[in-house]
Design an enzyme around this catalytic site. Sequence first.
Site, PDB file in Angstrom:
ATOM      1  N   GLU A 150      42.413  38.246  50.354  1.00 29.91           N
ATOM      2  CA  GLU A 150      41.567  37.096  49.244  1.00 29.91           C
ATOM      3  C   GLU A 150      41.609  35.494  49.844  1.00 29.91           C
ATOM      4  O   GLU A 150      42.130  35.152  49.044  1.00 29.91           O
ATOM      5  CB  GLU A 150      41.632  37.413  48.001  1.00 29.91           C
ATOM      6  CG  GLU A 150      41.414  39.150  48.034  1.00 29.91           C
ATOM      7  CD  GLU A 150      42.107  38.670  46.015  1.00 29.91           C
ATOM      8  OE1 GLU A 150      42.186  38.397  45.101  1.00 29.91           O
ATOM      9  OE2 GLU A 150      40.501  39.798  45.264  1.00 29.91           O
ATOM     10  N   GLU A 308      38.459  47.146  47.221  1.00 25.88           N
ATOM     11  CA  GLU A 308      39.112  46.970  45.550  1.00 25.88           C
ATOM     12  C   GLU A 308      37.932  47.231  44.511  1.00 25.88           C
ATOM     13  O   GLU A 308      37.574  46.818  44.935  1.00 25.88           O
ATOM     14  CB  GLU A 308      40.658  46.077  45.755  1.00 25.88           C
ATOM     15  CG  GLU A 308      42.133  45.762  46.891  1.00 25.88           C
ATOM     16  CD  GLU A 308      42.717  44.548  46.343  1.00 25.88           C
ATOM     17  OE1 GLU A 308      41.893  44.145  45.212  1.00 25.88           O
ATOM     18  OE2 GLU A 308      42.843  43.545  47.230  1.00 25.88           O
TER      19      GLU A 308
HETATM   20  C1  GLA Z   1      42.833  41.232  44.154  1.00 31.79           C
HETATM   21  C2  GLA Z   1      44.782  41.346  44.627  1.00 31.79           C
HETATM   22  C3  GLA Z   1      45.156  42.500  44.212  1.00 31.79           C
HETATM   23  C4  GLA Z   1      45.569  42.337  42.845  1.00 31.79           C
HETATM   24  C5  GLA Z   1      44.133  42.418  42.196  1.00 31.79           C
HETATM   25  C6  GLA Z   1      43.799  42.753  40.594  1.00 31.79           C
HETATM   26  O1  GLA Z   1      41.959  41.485  44.309  1.00 31.79           O
HETATM   27  O2  GLA Z   1      43.612  41.209  46.250  1.00 31.79           O
HETATM   28  O3  GLA Z   1      46.506  42.338  45.235  1.00 31.79           O
HETATM   29  O4  GLA Z   1      46.346  41.717  42.658  1.00 31.79           O
HETATM   30  O5  GLA Z   1      43.812  41.477  42.656  1.00 31.79           O
HETATM   31  O6  GLA Z   1      43.093  42.505  40.611  1.00 31.79           O
END
Ligand code: GLA
Length: 696
Positions: A150, A308
């Site tokens: 991210e 995710e």
């Molecule tokens: C992000 C991160 C993960 C985790 C999630 C939790 O997407 O990439 O490592 O912290 O948020 O929602």
Amino acid sequence: MSLPGISKVAFGGDYNPEQWPEDVWKEDYRLFDAARIDTVTLGVFDWALTQPAPDVYDFALLDRIVERASAEGRQICLATGTGAHPAWLARAHPEVTRTDFEGRKHRYGQRHNSCPSSPVFRRLSTELARRIAQRYAGNPAIVAWHVGNEYGGACYCDLCAAAFRDWLRDRYGSLDALNAAWYTTFWSHTFTNWDEIEPPSALTEHWRGPNHTAFQGITLDYLRFMSDAMLGNFRDEKAAIRESSPDVPVTTNFMGMYRPIDYHRWAPHLDFASWDNYPPDDNSPAWMALAHDLMRGLKDGQPFWLMEQTPSYTASRDVNPLKRPGVMRLWSWQAVAHGADAVLFFQLRASRGACEKYHGAVVGHAGRQDTRIFREVAEVGAELDRLGPATLGARTPARVALLFDWDSWWALEISDGPSRLLRYQQIVHAYYRALWEAGVDVDVLPVTADLAGYQVVVAPALHMLKGDLAQRLAAVAERGGSVLTTFLSGRVDEDDNAFLMDVPGPLGPLTGIRIDEWDARGPEVVNPVRLHGAGPEAEIEVESRLLFELVIPQGAEVVGTYQADFYAGTPAVTRNSYGAGHGWYVAAGLDQPGVSWVVRRVLERHDLVGPYADVPGLESTVRVGPDGTRLRFLLNHGTEPVETTAHAAGTDLLGGERIAPGQPIRLAAKGVLVLREESSPAGPATNSDEDRDGTR
Ligand code: GLA
Ligand code: ZN
């Protein structure tokens, strides 16, 4: 194209066995089997583990984790682990931490915490990626590389300032060109030496906060630079991976509509796009659909990964609601419906401590499988097994394009005037939602995309007009298509300087209007707009708010008029005949019924309203497989069952039943139907179709 080695929609998620003793791992895989989890993302935050000291690399534990996953027959998405740097690194090299917008030099802590311009960070993150690739490249279980995590935020340190100056030298060549672009004669800002240029921050141009700048040019360029600087970090790691892994695709997880990073500039450097879906609330299916379509548009329609999503709740919000029964399944299928070839969770087993201990996981702290969440995950796993390869590599046969542009987003929201209440995402979302409710497939595209294949191009708040975009939009109308644009479009050039011509600048000929004045008001001020359709029943009155541009037609026909104030009776919506098509202009901040009314008129002309339009809460999308198989996804986002009738014969791929045309179909609340359609009255919609007005 789908990823090599994948034979069905990948299912699984982030998995952190390094947080657990090894006897738990065995149980994990038993549970993964039960949930049909076939893919694990490993090592996303492992830097302190794999490089515990400056000259020490230690892959012993990661070796065991990777070996175990391979032996258990899972596909691995292997991360480089550089999303957070180790504590020793910050202590040994303080340059590695960021300086924030207020000028505070950070000390060690947090994640996503590295200065993108730090030579030490660049060298060591690249070296770690190189070593990980070298070590694991030959493992056939690895289906993808996951670089960093991210990417985002910003840094304002001296290293970034120096890198910004280099970036500017590359972009402008001379200070004269830079001074002209930034319009520095204003307020005596002329730069006479590159070293005088400071990052625009709270200490310099932004005394009133991140969106308030005295100089749009420098702020815009810093946003572009910061996005490029982090892209540089990604590219360094990718190049290091490529030294030993020439073919395995490389990605990083994006965040949908994330303002700080211009994903369109990044996209060519990723082998496939992937993103993390954490919507702002649990009641905005069109918002998620827009983000999915934006992500699919990054690689020209190529399938992406849902990297995710939470199976249940997040932990990062002030208040973290639980996904209701059926919601995780519905949203998983929504991702597939919009082009995902993977459905992955954060995370597979819940962290025991730290800030994500209450973040949802497939397996919770008690390790049970007799929970609702586990059961629902296992049900989706079983469904994806049943679906098999049907969706892999399938494309969305969209004839409508919606333009999304980070430069316009930035320029609009850092602008002083006309109104800080106008938010780019909300404007874009209103137009997207109208399309979504009409049940049409939409490609959300960069402004540089080839528009030749589209019948309708929607460009909300196209504030900045770059390159030959105005000509390319005009060409869409010329050959019979429709272009729809709105207030605040065609205002500025690539440097964020106003066009020295009537508004909407180079869009004038296409829209057949000009604008001399505009009025911005608070949300409590409503100007009703009367929209005139073909017959009397088609005439409606809607509300408009926030911005009211005063339109002087230059050939365009008036479709809607303001009803109040000194400009009552003047145009608020216009349509200009241009070539064989039209250029539409919406001059006011119409409410959703108003936006939907206009969008519907545009779609109707091209016969594009979908067969399942207007069933409340029902989303419909189509994907067409590489062999021409046409898949129809019907998703009921509502809390009540819906009934409709099948418009084409098909087979329900999850239930196995055959459905005849005209047969009633019923979807339970949060229900999903995936139909392999045999034919459709409109004929197969593929990218090579001839359209009735010749736009395909
Ligand atoms: C992000 C991160 C993960 C985790 C999630 C939790 O997407 O990439 O490592 O912290 O948020 O929602
Ligand atoms: Zn920095």
